[in-house]
Write a protein that holds these residues in place. Structure first.
Motif, PDB file in Angstrom:
ATOM      1  N   GLY A   1      21.008   2.815  -6.337  1.00  0.00           N
ATOM      2  CA  GLY A   1      20.375   3.836  -5.520  1.00  0.00           C
ATOM      3  C   GLY A   1      19.858   3.268  -4.217  1.00  0.00           C
ATOM      4  N   LYS A   2      19.305   2.078  -4.269  1.00  0.00           N
ATOM      5  CA  LYS A   2      18.792   1.432  -3.055  1.00  0.00           C
ATOM      6  C   LYS A   2      19.914   1.169  -2.063  1.00  0.00           C
ATOM      7  CE  LYS A   2      16.139  -2.657  -1.664  1.00  0.00           C
ATOM      8  NZ  LYS A   2      15.454  -3.871  -2.134  1.00  0.00           N
ATOM      9  N   ASN A   3      21.045   0.710  -2.578  1.00  0.00           N
ATOM     10  CA  ASN A   3      22.192   0.421  -1.697  1.00  0.00           C
ATOM     11  C   ASN A   3      22.738   1.702  -1.059  1.00  0.00           C
ATOM     12  OD1 ASN A   3      22.049  -2.334  -2.238  1.00  0.00           O
ATOM     13  ND2 ASN A   3      23.433  -2.177  -4.010  1.00  0.00           N
ATOM     14  N   GLU A   4      22.745   2.807  -1.834  1.00  0.00           N
ATOM     15  CA  GLU A   4      23.238   4.075  -1.295  1.00  0.00           C
ATOM     16  C   GLU A   4      22.324   4.550  -0.161  1.00  0.00           C
ATOM     17  OE1 GLU A   4      25.929   5.628  -1.764  1.00  0.00           O
ATOM     18  OE2 GLU A   4      26.739   4.787  -3.612  1.00  0.00           O
TER      19      GLU A   4
ATOM     20  N   SER B   1       0.829  -1.205   0.000  1.00  0.00           N
ATOM     21  CA  SER B   1       0.000   0.000   0.000  1.00  0.00           C
ATOM     22  C   SER B   1       0.868   1.261   0.000  1.00  0.00           C
ATOM     23  CB  SER B   1      -0.928  -0.018   1.220  1.00  0.00           C
ATOM     24  OG  SER B   1      -1.625   1.194   1.313  1.00  0.00           O
ATOM     25  N   LEU B   2       1.866   1.221   0.823  1.00  0.00           N
ATOM     26  CA  LEU B   2       2.762   2.386   0.894  1.00  0.00           C
ATOM     27  C   LEU B   2       3.533   2.566  -0.409  1.00  0.00           C
ATOM     28  CD1 LEU B   2       4.139   2.009   4.535  1.00  0.00           C
ATOM     29  CD2 LEU B   2       2.665   3.843   3.678  1.00  0.00           C
ATOM     30  N   PHE B   3       3.993   1.523  -1.007  1.00  0.00           N
ATOM     31  CA  PHE B   3       4.738   1.611  -2.263  1.00  0.00           C
ATOM     32  C   PHE B   3       3.881   2.259  -3.342  1.00  0.00           C
ATOM     33  CE2 PHE B   3       5.784  -0.158  -6.420  1.00  0.00           C
ATOM     34  CZ  PHE B   3       7.112   0.213  -6.537  1.00  0.00           C
ATOM     35  N   ASN B   4       2.589   1.781  -3.463  1.00  0.00           N
ATOM     36  CA  ASN B   4       1.709   2.344  -4.488  1.00  0.00           C
ATOM     37  C   ASN B   4       1.421   3.816  -4.234  1.00  0.00           C
ATOM     38  OD1 ASN B   4       1.501  -0.097  -5.908  1.00  0.00           O
ATOM     39  ND2 ASN B   4      -0.202  -0.808  -4.610  1.00  0.00           N
TER      40      ASN B   4
ATOM     41  N   VAL C   1      11.467   1.493  -1.864  1.00  0.00           N
ATOM     42  CA  VAL C   1      11.984   2.569  -2.705  1.00  0.00           C
ATOM     43  C   VAL C   1      11.093   2.717  -3.925  1.00  0.00           C
ATOM     44  CG1 VAL C   1      13.934   3.431  -4.039  1.00  0.00           C
ATOM     45  CG2 VAL C   1      14.325   2.135  -1.930  1.00  0.00           C
ATOM     46  N   THR C   2      10.671   3.953  -4.197  1.00  0.00           N
ATOM     47  CA  THR C   2       9.919   4.241  -5.422  1.00  0.00           C
ATOM     48  C   THR C   2      10.799   5.095  -6.335  1.00  0.00           C
ATOM     49  OG1 THR C   2       8.960   6.277  -4.542  1.00  0.00           O
ATOM     50  CG2 THR C   2       7.769   4.229  -4.142  1.00  0.00           C
ATOM     51  N   GLN C   3      10.834   4.806  -7.593  1.00  0.00           N
ATOM     52  CA  GLN C   3      11.633   5.550  -8.565  1.00  0.00           C
ATOM     53  C   GLN C   3      10.715   6.502  -9.325  1.00  0.00           C
ATOM     54  OE1 GLN C   3      14.895   5.311  -8.825  1.00  0.00           O
ATOM     55  NE2 GLN C   3      15.137   3.640  -7.328  1.00  0.00           N
ATOM     56  N   ASN C   4      11.154   7.754  -9.491  1.00  0.00           N
ATOM     57  CA  ASN C   4      10.366   8.758 -10.190  1.00  0.00           C
ATOM     58  C   ASN C   4      10.753   8.862 -11.655  1.00  0.00           C
ATOM     59  OD1 ASN C   4       8.285  10.591 -10.207  1.00  0.00           O
ATOM     60  ND2 ASN C   4       9.606  12.350  -9.730  1.00  0.00           N
TER      61      ASN C   4
ATOM     62  N   SER D   1      13.456   9.765  -5.750  1.00  0.00           N
ATOM     63  CA  SER D   1      12.832   8.620  -5.063  1.00  0.00           C
ATOM     64  C   SER D   1      12.253   9.053  -3.728  1.00  0.00           C
ATOM     65  CB  SER D   1      13.862   7.508  -4.808  1.00  0.00           C
ATOM     66  OG  SER D   1      14.453   7.062  -6.002  1.00  0.00           O
ATOM     67  N   PHE D   2      11.139   8.354  -3.352  1.00  0.00           N
ATOM     68  CA  PHE D   2      10.696   8.304  -1.975  1.00  0.00           C
ATOM     69  C   PHE D   2      11.131   6.958  -1.419  1.00  0.00           C
ATOM     70  CE2 PHE D   2       7.204  11.424  -3.072  1.00  0.00           C
ATOM     71  CZ  PHE D   2       7.673  12.423  -2.242  1.00  0.00           C
ATOM     72  N   PHE D   3      11.405   6.910  -0.103  1.00  0.00           N
ATOM     73  CA  PHE D   3      11.773   5.621   0.485  1.00  0.00           C
ATOM     74  C   PHE D   3      11.271   5.568   1.916  1.00  0.00           C
ATOM     75  CE2 PHE D   3      15.298   8.434   1.328  1.00  0.00           C
ATOM     76  CZ  PHE D   3      15.609   8.214   2.668  1.00  0.00           C
TER      77      PHE D   3
END
Length: 579
Positions: free
Chosen positions: A145-148, A101-104, A131-134, A118-120
């Motif tokens: 990006g996720k690892n950073e 739900s949060l991801f969507n 992580v959401t990619q814009n 991104s939001f995370f």
């Protein structure tokens, strides 16, 4: 002080003063005008860039503020965040539903923020990140990006200020992030620094100019090679600009601080790019300044060579001439016609003055020779009368033996006198003559007068003025001998060396009563001008002769010895002088 006044009054000082009075204000005006023009252009460029940075920073801060509002609203209104605080193992389905739900929600809302990458959301109990990619990215870029983000949370989440945006140095670039914590859940936003700089990179700042982001400690995150190579200090004043750089490559540095994050926007503009915007007339002004300076140096050089140097040569020659260097002449070298005439006239004038000086000097010498001869002749009649008186007294008592010896001594005495028309005689002859004179006086005062002459062998051939010692001995006998008490007259000769000068010291001593104090006072003041009766003519005569022969290099002093009586000290310089 006198030399300083002469320098102030010199032609060279006046010439350079006039040149400076004319050219310095002109050059100063041109330089000030040029400098003022440069400063005006710099201020205009700086103000333009400052306004641009301020507008763009305001835009960035507004976008960041919108993202902040979204993060705080989500954190306060989305109840699914509470499910992420639970361990996933407690209710895995519930956890996954909340996560989905949060991801969507974040993916759909991210489209409203173009600046965002991104939001995370990070669940600390489960060490799980959403992580959401814009933007459409490759799998590798999403994973990187996720690892950073994970690395940032692990290293910085516990020590940062949650109310502000921060810079994070990744492996390939810098990122801007904002992290908010609620319980054991972190929610945040992630922006690439390159994305923020896209509009500024479109501005023409020159080939070596740059727009960049710096940390709150003024550390650049891009264009590091340029900053280090040119030693550019990217710190900036709040309301103005800074000038920095090295090796003549100067840069204008302007910046704007963010109100939302710990970062700054900075532009570095090369001075050469700014000066290209100067008006054409300002460039002409700069060129004129350079030409005027070069002309000043050329003018001074030409005037020095054509005018000042010949005058300096004349002044030096005149100083030498004034100091007595009569051989001083001006060398005839190629110069202006007027100076050639002056040089030729000066040389002819010095030659004529030199010849005139020689003529005057020779005339003065002739006058001195005549005066010396007259002084020497004054002695002969004086002693001649005394000698006749001695022979008369001996004839009265009919002492023919003494008359015989006296006559022999007088013959030797007058033989010396008649040949002593020269200015100098050997020392041994002068001492022999003095001894002959003392013997005559001893015959005159038998049992009363005794004498002793100490004659050093090394000084026998030194030449001295004739009758100097005999005159002092005669004066001693005249005033020191009486018939009541025997007297001893001693003549001592010695050599004295003072520095590099050698002198003869002659001491004429007697055992008489000495000089009366009033006589010593007169002699010390050289008040011994002969009176009408001819008294003191011998001392005056001797002093006058020594002054003519030696100037101030000879002396006669009179004093009383504590044990012996009167002492006459004569000092003569040693020199080889012909008669």
């Amino acid at each position: 002080m006198r030399r300083f006044k002469q320098f102030i009054n010199s032609l060279r000082f006046k010439f350079f003063t006039v040149v400076l009075v004319i050219f310095v204000p002109l050059i100063t005006v041109l330089i000030i005008n040029n400098y003022y023009s440069v400063e005006v252009v710099r201020n205009q460029v700086a103000q333009s860039n400052k306004n641009m940075l301020s507008l763009y920073m305001d835009q960035i801060d507004r976008n960041l503020e919108e993202i902040d509002k979204y993060l705080f609203n989500t954190l306060g209104s989305n109840l699914s965040l509470l499910d992420l605080e639970l361990q996933k193992s407690v209710d895995e389905d519930r956890y996954n539903i909340a996560k989905l739900s949060l991801f969507n929600t974040l993916r759909n809302d991210a489209a409203y923020y173009p600046i965002l990458d991104s939001f995370f959301i990070y669940s600390e109990p489960n060490r799980d990140i959403i992580v959401t990619q814009n933007a459409v990215n490759t799998y590798e870029s999403r994973e990187m990006g996720k690892n950073e983000m994970l690395k940032m949370i692990e290293q910085s989440a516990q020590m940062i200020n949650y109310s502000r945006w921060h810079l994070w140095r990744g492996e390939q670039e810098y990122y801007l992030f904002h992290l908010i914590k609620s319980g054991n859940v972190y929610i945040g936003a992630w922006i690439s620094s390159n994305k923020l700089m896209v509009p500024l990179n479109l501005i023409n700042l020159g080939e070596s100019g740059a727009a960049l982001i710096t940390t709150d400690k003024h550390e650049p995150i891009s264009h590091i090679d340029l900053i280090n190579d040119q030693q550019i200090d990217v710190s900036f004043p709040e309301d103005s600009y800074a000038v920095t750089g090295r090796n003549g490559n100067t840069y204008l540095v302007m910046g704007e601080e963010s109100t939302k994050g710990n970062f700054n926007l900075v532009t570095v503009v090369p001075d050469s790019t700014i000066l290209e915007k100067l008006p054409f007339l300002q460039r002409i002004s700069s060129a004129i300044s350079v030409v005027v300076v070069l002309f000043l140096f050329l003018f001074v050089y030409m005037m020095r060579r054509v005018f000042l140097t010949p005058i300096k040569r004349i002044v030096i020659a005149m100083r030498k001439f004034r100091e007595g260097n009569w051989e001083s002449r001006l060398e005839q070298i190629p110069t202006s016609t007027e100076f050639e005439i002056v040089n030729e006239t000066f040389n002819r004038m010095t030659t004529e003055i030199h010849d005139l000086k020689i003529d005057v000097y020779e005339e003065k010498l002739n006058h001195q020779r005549a005066e010396l001869r007259q002084l020497q002749l004054q002695i002969n009649p004086h002693f001649f009368l005394n000698s006749l008186n001695i022979i008369y007294n001996l004839a009265t008592v009919k002492d023919f033996t003494l008359i015989h010896e006296m006559t022999k001594c007088l013959v030797s005495y007058f033989r010396f006198m008649f040949r002593s028309n020269s200015y100098f005689v050997p020392f041994k002859d002068e001492l022999s003559h003095t001894a002959n004179y003392l013997r005559i006086q001893q015959l005159r005062f038998p049992g009363i007068l005794e004498y002793r002459i100490e004659e050093p062998l090394e000084l026998q051939n030194i030449e001295v003025p004739p009758l100097i010692i005999q005159t002092m001995v005669e004066n001693t006998i005249k005033y020191g001998v009486n018939m009541d008490k025997p007297i001893l007259i001693t003549v001592e000769i010695s050599k004295e060396i003072v520095g590099v000068t050698s002198r003869i010291v002659i001491l004429v001593k007697d055992t008489g009563p000495g000089f009366p104090q009033e006589i010593l006072d007169k002699l010390a003041m050289e008040d011994n001008t002969p009176n009408d009766e001819g008294e003191q003519i011998g001392i005056w005569n001797t002093r006058r002769r020594l002054r003519l022969l030696y100037q101030d290099n000879a002396s006669i002093t009179f004093y009383n010895d504590e044990n012996q009586g009167a002492v006459v000290r004569i000092t003569l310089p040693i020199q080889n002088t012909g008669g």
